[in-house]
Enzyme design. Structure first.
Site, PDB file in Angstrom:
ATOM      1  N   GLU A 309       0.821  -1.210   0.000  1.00  0.00           N
ATOM      2  CA  GLU A 309       0.000   0.000   0.000  1.00  0.00           C
ATOM      3  C   GLU A 309       0.856   1.261   0.000  1.00  0.00           C
ATOM      4  OE1 GLU A 309      -3.722   0.077   0.237  1.00  0.00           O
ATOM      5  OE2 GLU A 309      -3.003   1.901  -0.697  1.00  0.00           O
ATOM      6  N   ASP A 313       1.210   4.070  -2.971  1.00  0.00           N
ATOM      7  CA  ASP A 313       0.699   5.420  -2.739  1.00  0.00           C
ATOM      8  C   ASP A 313       1.775   6.464  -3.030  1.00  0.00           C
ATOM      9  OD1 ASP A 313      -1.616   4.209  -1.875  1.00  0.00           O
ATOM     10  OD2 ASP A 313      -1.282   4.586   0.253  1.00  0.00           O
ATOM     11  N   SER A 558      -7.133   1.400  -3.990  1.00  0.00           N
ATOM     12  CA  SER A 558      -5.929   1.872  -3.300  1.00  0.00           C
ATOM     13  C   SER A 558      -5.098   2.783  -4.189  1.00  0.00           C
ATOM     14  CB  SER A 558      -5.029   0.686  -2.954  1.00  0.00           C
ATOM     15  OG  SER A 558      -5.405   0.101  -1.763  1.00  0.00           O
ATOM     16  N   ASP A 601     -17.255  10.269 -18.489  1.00  0.00           N
ATOM     17  CA  ASP A 601     -18.279   9.351 -17.985  1.00  0.00           C
ATOM     18  C   ASP A 601     -17.859   7.917 -18.324  1.00  0.00           C
ATOM     19  OD1 ASP A 601     -20.574   8.403 -16.888  1.00  0.00           O
ATOM     20  OD2 ASP A 601     -21.932   9.237 -18.412  1.00  0.00           O
ATOM     21  N   ILE A 602     -17.987   7.036 -17.359  1.00  0.00           N
ATOM     22  CA  ILE A 602     -17.664   5.620 -17.584  1.00  0.00           C
ATOM     23  C   ILE A 602     -18.996   4.892 -17.759  1.00  0.00           C
ATOM     24  CG2 ILE A 602     -16.525   3.564 -16.645  1.00  0.00           C
ATOM     25  CD1 ILE A 602     -14.600   5.921 -17.184  1.00  0.00           C
ATOM     26  N   ASP A 622     -23.131   6.663 -11.434  1.00  0.00           N
ATOM     27  CA  ASP A 622     -23.529   5.291 -11.117  1.00  0.00           C
ATOM     28  C   ASP A 622     -22.750   4.811  -9.894  1.00  0.00           C
ATOM     29  OD1 ASP A 622     -20.971   3.956 -12.103  1.00  0.00           O
ATOM     30  OD2 ASP A 622     -21.627   4.995 -13.923  1.00  0.00           O
TER      31      ASP A 622
END
Ligand code: NAG
Length: 643
Positions: A309, A313, A558, A601-602, A622
């Site tokens: 992680e 990051d 993540s 937009d997806i 959505d």
């Protein structure tokens, strides 16, 4: 996303709890009313094992009702809704503290109740915050005070925790009290086979970001944009979202990423990544803000679960915001770990000096008396919160009672009032919760559950929840992305706890009107009156990261959260350069019509889970990808147009 179980260990309680059974609580005095009950989930998964020794000590904390708290949503929107004349006029922390401090009458009423029960002024402490009243009691005293019985509860997996089924308080003080701890929520003790250094349970962190196990040989690392469908690099992200600026206000602007110990970055991994993808940054290191003894310890740990992680990051956030310094809020020592509240305490003085602080059931209690534990005082208000904070950790709503989550959620609203943008990854299990668990008909988390299992804090309407997308296999980087359907599925859905925030009502209404999901109330909260998430999304598939000396591919929201946080950090930079302030809480802006062109937009892909295909990404907002992915130049222009 890493998952926080919201479970704490209060070693002391367990050490002191004994098998001897004592008499039940004494008869109560005056009318009492049950204030909180254990959640059906906790009631079903934890069996009473033994009574707790009445002589053992227990720190009881009474969370006081805050003044003006009903105003918090309006106050937050008044400084973060672009339609408001006060847009951008963020509050100072001391102003926030004053505004929400409990009424004197509240403090007096609770103190009076405690005095009647034998807790004289010498035993009662009001936190410097005025948010909580603390007493050092014994379990016997607590049982009498709260008209309850304390037990050690045991889980099938051998975990234990101390608590009660329900507790009562006098009718006349009920309206002054949010909650009393420790009581009905679960703090878990894992089996002794857990190695505390390696155990992800101690900090409540259950598991890490996902890898498909594929290593990437240095020889095949991408050098252009032709393989963004199989390997994401910083250049792929810049191409996807048209990120084309270098920040200039880096001495003033601030950006922070939260990591919970034992999660930790490895500098040699960061250097290895930079050498390949951002050579000028070799040697760049996060600015450590150690919260409750948190230290990056990764070189000794060396495993994907510990370093994945943090490496992910920082490698991407640094590369995308170069040369912006980034703070690392490293929360918790290697023994106790830390929960969300520990980092909230440290970054937001108001949280522990005013609002109300920790719940000892979930939050690391410092000084930590365990061997190797942090011996300093609790970190409280040690750093001014950064303008942008990214957190890739989360838990499930169903895990604890609403009172705790409500209280934490209002803290995010306070950060927003102060001009801080908080981003959380939306989860990696689609409509399911941590561990792929869903809810049973009785609201218990189980792998056999069929009801969708919303996450927290992502369901808190005062944070920005970030979902995951992908470059579909075989597609060029210029093609529209879909919802992430490799290795992980974008966390999304509707809260069972939080009502729909006004900024989202028209987007969610149009989702239900134009694309009614093929599920009923048996699967999800279809009331159309609850908070939907995520708010927006960014790529979460096939990230090339350097981890433990090798390049590997990782997946997850993540990755998406620090990428969006990086973009907002660049936007704050441009606003600062233009003489303006940071954007603060962005949700009221991004859902507004002025931002309609700020997102790609997806419109395909889903977030399967709970034995279903999950929701589907469609035109408009959505519960898979939110509003879509940022179109960076348009998002920047829209925010620069605001005062
Ligand atoms: C649905 O969400 C609302 C919050 O808007 C809540 O009041 C209600 O209890 C939820 N319903 C269920 C079945 O969880």
């Amino acid at each position: 996303m890493l998952c926080i179980s919201f479970t704490r260990i209060v070693n002391l309680l367990l050490l002191l709890s004994a098998a001897n059974v004592l008499a039940g609580p004494l008869a109560s005095r005056g009318p009492r009313i049950v204030h909180e009950k254990r959640s059906p989930h906790a009631a079903a998964t934890w069996q009473k094992h033994r009574r707790v020794d009445a002589r053992a000590p227990v720190p009881i904390r009474v969370g006081l009702k805050q003044r003006n708290i009903h105003e918090i949503e309006d106050l937050l929107y008044s400084v973060s809704d672009p339609a408001s004349p006060k847009y951008g006029q963020h509050w100072e922390y001391h102003e926030i503290a004053q505004h929400f401090a409990p009424e004197d009458e509240t403090i007096a009423a609770v103190k009076e109740w405690l005095a009647e029960e034998g807790f004289g002024p010498e035993r009662v402490r009001l936190t410097s915050t005025k948010g909580w009243i603390e007493i050092d009691a014994t379990f016997g005293e607590a049982e009498r005070l709260l008209d309850t019985e304390y037990h050690v509860y045991r889980h099938d997996d051998g975990s234990e925790h101390v608590g009660c089924d329900e507790y009562s308080i006098p009718a006349h003080v009920r309206h002054h009290v949010d909650l009393v701890t420790p009581t009905v929520n679960v703090m878990r003790k894992r089996t002794s086979s857990d190695n505390p250094r390696r155990s992800l349970s101690k900090g409540g962190i259950v598991r890490g970001p996902k890898t498909n196990g594929k290593k990437v040989a240095a020889a095949v690392l991408p050098t252009d944009l032709s393989t963004c469908d199989t390997m994401i690099t910083p250049d792929c992200l810049r191409a996807l979202y048209n990120i084309n600026m270098s920040p200039t206000e880096t001495a003033v602007n601030t950006f922070a990423i939260v990591e919970f110990t034992p999660q930790s970055y490895v500098q040699s991994d960061l250097n290895m990544f930079f050498a390949n993808f951002s050579p000028s940054q070799v040697g760049t290191t996060p600015i450590l803000v150690s919260i409750d003894g948190g230290e990056p310890t990764a070189t000794v740990e060396n495993s994907f679960d510990i370093n994945g992680e943090s490496d992910l990051d920082f490698e991407y956030a640094f590369a995308l915001t170069n040369p912006q310094p980034i703070q690392l809020y490293q929360a918790g020592d290697a023994v106790e770990g830390a929960s969300f509240n520990n980092y909230l305490d440290a970054i937001d003085g108001t949280f522990c000096t005013f609002q109300g602080g920790d719940n000892p059931q979930f939050d690391g209690i410092y000084p930590d008396t365990a061997r190797g534990g942090f011996k300093g005082a609790e970190s409280c208000g040690i750093v001014k919160p950064a303008n942008v904070i990214s957190v890739s950790y989360g838990g499930d709503e169903a895990a604890v009672t609403a009172a705790y989550f409500q209280r934490e959620c209002t803290e995010y609203a306070k950060l927003g009032m102060a001009g801080v943008s908080v981003f959380y990854s939306s989860g990696d299990n689609g409509v399911a919760g941590n561990g792929g668990e869903c809810l049973t008909t009785r609201n218990q988390e189980s792998t056999r559950g069929t009801r969708f299992n919303p996450g927290f804090p992502v369901s808190c309407p005062f944070i920005t929840a970030v979902g995951a997308t992908q470059v579909d296999p075989g597609n060029p980087v210029t093609a529209p992305e879909g919802a992430c359907e490799q290795v992980i599925f974008s966390g999304g859905g509707f809260s069972n706890v939080f009502g729909i925030p006004s900024y989202q009502s028209s987007a969610v209404a149009s989702f239900f009107a134009n694309h009614p999901p093929p599920f009923t109330a048996a699967q999800f909260n279809n009331s159309k009156t609850s908070r939907g998430y995520p708010d927006l999304s960014a790529n979460g598939a096939n990230y090339v990261i350097a981890i433990d000396g090798e390049f590997s591919l990782v997946f997850g929201t993540s990755a998406s959260s620090p990428v969006v946080a990086s973009m907002v950090t660049l936007i704050n930079d441009a606003r600062i350069a233009a003489g303006k302030g940071p954007v603060g809480f962005i949700n009221p802006s991004i859902y507004s019509s002025a931002f309609a062109s700020a997102f790609n937009d997806i419109t395909h892909g889903g977030n399967q889970g709970c034995g279903t295909a999950g929701f589907t990404a469609v035109t408009g907002w959505d519960p898979v990808t939110g509003l879509g992915t940022p179109n960076f130049p348009n998002l920047l222009a829209a925010f620069l147009a605001l005062p």
